[in-house]
Design a protein around this motif. Sequence first.
Motif, PDB file in Angstrom:
ATOM      1  N   GLY A  26      78.390  33.996 -20.415  1.00 43.51           N
ATOM      2  CA  GLY A  26      79.803  34.349 -20.458  1.00 43.51           C
ATOM      3  C   GLY A  26      80.559  34.134 -19.159  1.00 43.51           C
ATOM      4  N   TYR A  27      79.884  33.657 -18.111  1.00 41.44           N
ATOM      5  CA  TYR A  27      80.513  33.501 -16.799  1.00 41.44           C
ATOM      6  C   TYR A  27      80.335  32.081 -16.266  1.00 41.44           C
ATOM      7  CZ  TYR A  27      80.170  38.557 -16.996  1.00 41.44           C
ATOM      8  OH  TYR A  27      80.267  39.860 -17.392  1.00 41.44           O
ATOM      9  N   VAL A  28      81.337  31.629 -15.516  1.00 39.82           N
ATOM     10  CA  VAL A  28      81.254  30.380 -14.768  1.00 39.82           C
ATOM     11  C   VAL A  28      81.575  30.748 -13.332  1.00 39.82           C
ATOM     12  CG1 VAL A  28      82.311  28.123 -14.376  1.00 39.82           C
ATOM     13  CG2 VAL A  28      81.948  28.945 -16.709  1.00 39.82           C
ATOM     14  N   ASP A  29      80.678  30.443 -12.418  1.00 39.44           N
ATOM     15  CA  ASP A  29      80.850  30.753 -11.006  1.00 39.44           C
ATOM     16  C   ASP A  29      80.693  29.460 -10.222  1.00 39.44           C
ATOM     17  OD1 ASP A  29      80.831  31.706  -8.429  1.00 39.44           O
ATOM     18  OD2 ASP A  29      79.005  32.893  -8.650  1.00 39.44           O
ATOM     19  N   LEU A  30      81.795  28.956  -9.643  1.00 36.71           N
ATOM     20  CA  LEU A  30      81.723  27.691  -8.912  1.00 36.71           C
ATOM     21  C   LEU A  30      81.143  27.843  -7.518  1.00 36.71           C
ATOM     22  CD1 LEU A  30      84.943  25.909 -10.107  1.00 36.71           C
ATOM     23  CD2 LEU A  30      82.618  25.693 -10.950  1.00 36.71           C
ATOM     24  N   ASP A  31      81.115  29.054  -6.990  1.00 39.06           N
ATOM     25  CA  ASP A  31      80.454  29.336  -5.719  1.00 39.06           C
ATOM     26  C   ASP A  31      80.789  28.342  -4.615  1.00 39.06           C
ATOM     27  OD1 ASP A  31      78.904  30.817  -4.012  1.00 39.06           O
ATOM     28  OD2 ASP A  31      77.015  29.934  -4.641  1.00 39.06           O
ATOM     29  N   PHE A  32      82.086  28.210  -4.305  1.00 37.58           N
ATOM     30  CA  PHE A  32      82.517  27.370  -3.192  1.00 37.58           C
ATOM     31  C   PHE A  32      82.160  28.067  -1.878  1.00 37.58           C
ATOM     32  CE2 PHE A  32      86.027  26.050  -6.191  1.00 37.58           C
ATOM     33  CZ  PHE A  32      85.561  24.771  -6.392  1.00 37.58           C
ATOM     34  N   THR A  33      81.257  27.587  -1.137  1.00 34.01           N
ATOM     35  CA  THR A  33      80.848  28.064   0.186  1.00 34.01           C
ATOM     36  C   THR A  33      81.197  29.532   0.452  1.00 34.01           C
ATOM     37  OG1 THR A  33      82.780  27.038   1.205  1.00 34.01           O
ATOM     38  CG2 THR A  33      80.765  25.758   1.147  1.00 34.01           C
ATOM     39  N   ASP A  34      82.212  29.816   1.274  1.00 31.80           N
ATOM     40  CA  ASP A  34      82.482  31.189   1.709  1.00 31.80           C
ATOM     41  C   ASP A  34      83.043  32.076   0.595  1.00 31.80           C
ATOM     42  OD1 ASP A  34      81.621  30.357   4.153  1.00 31.80           O
ATOM     43  OD2 ASP A  34      83.603  30.269   5.067  1.00 31.80           O
ATOM     44  N   ASN A  35      84.198  31.754   0.061  1.00 36.57           N
ATOM     45  CA  ASN A  35      84.779  32.553  -1.019  1.00 36.57           C
ATOM     46  C   ASN A  35      85.933  31.823  -1.676  1.00 36.57           C
ATOM     47  OD1 ASN A  35      87.320  33.311   0.329  1.00 36.57           O
ATOM     48  ND2 ASN A  35      86.037  34.528   1.661  1.00 36.57           N
ATOM     49  N   GLY A  36      86.443  32.392  -2.733  1.00 38.29           N
ATOM     50  CA  GLY A  36      87.561  31.807  -3.445  1.00 38.29           C
ATOM     51  C   GLY A  36      88.047  32.758  -4.511  1.00 38.29           C
ATOM     52  N   ALA A  37      89.171  32.421  -5.112  1.00 40.58           N
ATOM     53  CA  ALA A  37      89.721  33.266  -6.170  1.00 40.58           C
ATOM     54  C   ALA A  37      90.621  32.440  -7.069  1.00 40.58           C
ATOM     55  CB  ALA A  37      90.521  34.411  -5.564  1.00 40.58           C
ATOM     56  N   VAL A  38      90.550  32.708  -8.362  1.00 42.39           N
ATOM     57  CA  VAL A  38      91.456  32.103  -9.327  1.00 42.39           C
ATOM     58  C   VAL A  38      92.730  32.942  -9.328  1.00 42.39           C
ATOM     59  CG1 VAL A  38      91.829  31.589 -11.774  1.00 42.39           C
ATOM     60  CG2 VAL A  38      89.572  31.213 -10.746  1.00 42.39           C
ATOM     61  N   ARG A  39      93.882  32.277  -9.221  1.00 44.94           N
ATOM     62  CA  ARG A  39      95.164  32.984  -9.179  1.00 44.94           C
ATOM     63  C   ARG A  39      96.036  32.702 -10.400  1.00 44.94           C
ATOM     64  NH1 ARG A  39      93.734  36.690  -5.715  1.00 44.94           N
ATOM     65  NH2 ARG A  39      93.385  35.919  -3.622  1.00 44.94           N
ATOM     66  N   ALA A  40      95.744  31.620 -11.126  1.00 47.84           N
ATOM     67  CA  ALA A  40      96.517  31.280 -12.323  1.00 47.84           C
ATOM     68  C   ALA A  40      95.594  30.555 -13.295  1.00 47.84           C
ATOM     69  CB  ALA A  40      97.699  30.386 -11.960  1.00 47.84           C
ATOM     70  N   LEU A  41      95.871  30.724 -14.580  1.00 48.06           N
ATOM     71  CA  LEU A  41      94.997  30.173 -15.611  1.00 48.06           C
ATOM     72  C   LEU A  41      95.850  29.691 -16.771  1.00 48.06           C
ATOM     73  CD1 LEU A  41      91.881  30.078 -16.186  1.00 48.06           C
ATOM     74  CD2 LEU A  41      92.213  32.176 -17.458  1.00 48.06           C
ATOM     75  N   ALA A  42      95.472  28.542 -17.333  1.00 46.80           N
ATOM     76  CA  ALA A  42      96.163  28.029 -18.519  1.00 46.80           C
ATOM     77  C   ALA A  42      95.123  27.444 -19.460  1.00 46.80           C
ATOM     78  CB  ALA A  42      97.174  26.958 -18.125  1.00 46.80           C
ATOM     79  N   ILE A  43      95.374  27.577 -20.751  1.00 44.44           N
ATOM     80  CA  ILE A  43      94.509  26.966 -21.753  1.00 44.44           C
ATOM     81  C   ILE A  43      95.334  25.889 -22.448  1.00 44.44           C
ATOM     82  CG2 ILE A  43      93.112  27.306 -23.819  1.00 44.44           C
ATOM     83  CD1 ILE A  43      92.639  30.177 -22.827  1.00 44.44           C
ATOM     84  N   GLN A  44      94.850  24.650 -22.348  1.00 47.68           N
ATOM     85  CA  GLN A  44      95.553  23.527 -22.949  1.00 47.68           C
ATOM     86  C   GLN A  44      95.347  23.528 -24.463  1.00 47.68           C
ATOM     87  OE1 GLN A  44      93.617  20.667 -20.076  1.00 47.68           O
ATOM     88  NE2 GLN A  44      95.680  19.829 -20.121  1.00 47.68           N
ATOM     89  N   GLY A  45      96.155  22.747 -25.181  1.00 46.66           N
ATOM     90  CA  GLY A  45      96.063  22.655 -26.628  1.00 46.66           C
ATOM     91  C   GLY A  45      94.708  22.186 -27.125  1.00 46.66           C
ATOM     92  N   ASP A  46      93.972  21.436 -26.284  1.00 43.57           N
ATOM     93  CA  ASP A  46      92.638  20.958 -26.670  1.00 43.57           C
ATOM     94  C   ASP A  46      91.540  21.930 -26.230  1.00 43.57           C
ATOM     95  OD1 ASP A  46      92.684  20.562 -23.940  1.00 43.57           O
ATOM     96  OD2 ASP A  46      92.329  18.406 -24.027  1.00 43.57           O
ATOM     97  N   ASP A  47      91.920  23.159 -25.894  1.00 39.70           N
ATOM     98  CA  ASP A  47      91.020  24.241 -25.463  1.00 39.70           C
ATOM     99  C   ASP A  47      90.406  24.033 -24.086  1.00 39.70           C
ATOM    100  OD1 ASP A  47      91.503  25.840 -27.659  1.00 39.70           O
ATOM    101  OD2 ASP A  47      89.853  24.971 -28.817  1.00 39.70           O
ATOM    102  N   ARG A  48      90.873  23.056 -23.338  1.00 40.58           N
ATOM    103  CA  ARG A  48      90.407  22.917 -21.957  1.00 40.58           C
ATOM    104  C   ARG A  48      91.105  23.983 -21.125  1.00 40.58           C
ATOM    105  NH1 ARG A  48      89.657  16.415 -21.190  1.00 40.58           N
ATOM    106  NH2 ARG A  48      88.383  16.215 -23.068  1.00 40.58           N
ATOM    107  N   ILE A  49      90.394  24.489 -20.149  1.00 36.40           N
ATOM    108  CA  ILE A  49      90.882  25.593 -19.326  1.00 36.40           C
ATOM    109  C   ILE A  49      91.198  25.053 -17.938  1.00 36.40           C
ATOM    110  CG2 ILE A  49      90.290  27.845 -18.350  1.00 36.40           C
ATOM    111  CD1 ILE A  49      88.093  27.864 -20.702  1.00 36.40           C
ATOM    112  N   VAL A  50      92.401  25.310 -17.458  1.00 31.32           N
ATOM    113  CA  VAL A  50      92.808  24.876 -16.120  1.00 31.32           C
ATOM    114  C   VAL A  50      93.000  26.131 -15.275  1.00 31.32           C
ATOM    115  CG1 VAL A  50      94.520  23.603 -14.770  1.00 31.32           C
ATOM    116  CG2 VAL A  50      93.948  22.847 -17.088  1.00 31.32           C
ATOM    117  N   ALA A  51      92.326  26.162 -14.129  1.00 34.16           N
ATOM    118  CA  ALA A  51      92.412  27.303 -13.218  1.00 34.16           C
ATOM    119  C   ALA A  51      92.929  26.825 -11.869  1.00 34.16           C
ATOM    120  CB  ALA A  51      91.033  27.944 -13.052  1.00 34.16           C
ATOM    121  N   ALA A  52      93.839  27.573 -11.282  1.00 32.28           N
ATOM    122  CA  ALA A  52      94.365  27.250  -9.959  1.00 32.28           C
ATOM    123  C   ALA A  52      94.157  28.451  -9.062  1.00 32.28           C
ATOM    124  CB  ALA A  52      95.843  26.894 -10.038  1.00 32.28           C
TER     125      ALA A  52
END
Length: 109
Positions: A26-52
């Motif tokens: 149930g989780y996806v963790d990209l683990d970029f070196t030191d740290n990070g955070a998702v601040r915005a999320l969108a789900i496209q019509g084809d169910d692809r998920i875009v995170a910024a």
Amino acid sequence: AALAESFGLARFSVTGVPDISFGIDGYVDLDFTDNGAVRALAIQGDDRIVAAGQRVASNYAFGTVTRHLADGSLDASFGTAGIVSLSGGPFDAAPFVKFAVEWMNQQLG
């Protein structure tokens, strides 16, 4: 990195339990070196998920946009292996996160 420090996503079922068909348990963790955070999320019509959001490596901040397939895996047709990193600077990621979110919104129409 712990999930609290990660550029990560989670998907839950309608009953509130992790959706085990998404990422790993149930989780996806990209683990970029030191740290990070998702601040915005969108789900496209084809169910692809875009995170910024942001990621920080060695006190250098980057605006980051990722695109994921419905199963949580990175979409290799987007950016470089599913990731777009925007120019960064020392410490303060806020301007780059704002730019990443605006860029994401522009791309999605």
